[in-house]
Enzyme design. Structure first.
Site, PDB file in Angstrom:
ATOM      1  N   CYS A  29       0.984  -1.114  -0.075  1.00  0.00           N
ATOM      2  CA  CYS A  29       0.047  -0.002  -0.002  1.00  0.00           C
ATOM      3  C   CYS A  29       0.828   1.425  -0.046  1.00  0.00           C
ATOM      4  O   CYS A  29       2.082   1.267   0.688  1.00  0.00           O
ATOM      5  CB  CYS A  29      -0.794   0.130   1.349  1.00  0.00           C
ATOM      6  SG  CYS A  29      -2.197  -1.287   1.476  1.00  0.00           S
TER       7      CYS A  29
ATOM      8  N   CYS B 106       2.530  -8.241   6.453  1.00  0.00           N
ATOM      9  CA  CYS B 106       1.016  -7.704   6.585  1.00  0.00           C
ATOM     10  C   CYS B 106       0.197  -8.739   7.373  1.00  0.00           C
ATOM     11  O   CYS B 106      -0.872  -8.236   7.955  1.00  0.00           O
ATOM     12  CB  CYS B 106       0.247  -7.457   5.123  1.00  0.00           C
ATOM     13  SG  CYS B 106       0.055  -8.762   4.055  1.00  0.00           S
TER      14      CYS B 106
END
Ligand code: SF4
Length: 260
Positions: A230, A256
């Protein structure tokens, strides 16, 4: 973040958006163990790089059919494009967190136009506005673990519940946690088979394959981002630095959570 605050958010729940599972967890575990002996044990006694990913993907397509999914971050499209000949129409799961670079979304759109692949956007049921209303306007800074759990981990868990096996681009050199990854594994968390056909490849080899076979490469790779997640959590790195060092830079976070 209080439990009360979290209760205000719509959360991902286990769904069956894929074709559904035809076999029990015990049957799938036995398949994973047999395949691991076939592929991983052979690699242990020889050279892992000798095991052709196409052989693994041919086995995966034949064994799981439409109960097979590919996860793709859109850093490159090598794994889905390698898989397509062996599993025509395969679902390609893209974790659309709402925080991606426009370049990443562009690769997603281009891949969606590729024949033989079915790109599926996997999203949290909470919009970014709802997410930030509860977690604050910079949740990726204040609580990146929770942000990843809500935008990535829970949506993927829900999406994977509809498949028997998933293919990933995990490579052993990515992180310490991935150093022991196998070509085929039993994924106990999701109760399904996990297939990592490029587990022994270097990043350079992946990119060379993409060049040779015309696979898409995210343009950010040539702009100082050797590993792409991201936008708020991905930073440029110096040439020659650990490719993953730009992910959650300045914190101890390295994953993540979808591969933990
Ligand atoms: Fe949130 Fe960053 Fe995780 Fe993306 S990578 S879900 S922005 S914490």
């Amino acid at each position: 973040m209080t439990a009360v605050g979290l209760e205000l958010l719509p959360r991902s729940t286990v769904l069956t958006p894929g074709p559904g599972r035809k076999r029990s967890a015990d049957e799938l575990k036995a398949i994973a163990e047999e395949a691991s002996r076939r592929f991983d044990d052979r690699g242990l006694y020889g050279n892992h790089t000798e095991i052709d990913p196409a052989e693994v993907l041919a086995w995966a397509g034949e064994t799981f059919g439409d109960a097979l999914a590919v996860a793709c971050s859109m850093a490159n499209t090598v794994v889905p494009e390698m898989t397509a000949p062996h599993a025509p129409g395969v679902d390609v799961l893209f974790l659309d967190t709402g925080y991606h670079f426009s370049e990443t979304v562009g690769v997603r759109d281009a891949l969606a136009a590729t024949p033989g692949l079915n790109v599926v956007d996997v999203r949290s049921p909470a919009s970014i506005a709802e997410h930030e209303a509860v977690l604050g306007d910079r949740p990726f800074e204040t609580d990146p673990e929770l942000c990843c759990r809500l935008r990535k981990v829970e949506p993927l868990d829900a999406a994977l519940s509809g498949y028997e096996a998933w293919i990933t681009g995990v490579r052993r050199v990515d992180t310490d946690h991935r150093a022991g990854a196998g070509i085929v594994e039993w994924d106990a968390k999701h109760g399904m088979v996990k297939i990592n056909p490029l587990v022994a490849w270097t990043l350079e080899r992946v990119h060379n394959y993409a060049d040779e076979h015309g696979c898409l490469l995210n343009p950010l790779l040539d702009d100082g981002y050797p590993s792409i997640g991201c936008e708020p959590c991905t930073h440029r790195v110096e040439a020659g630095a650990d490719p993953r060092s730009g992910r959650w830079a300045g914190s101890s976070k390295t994953e993540c959570g979808i591969h933990l």
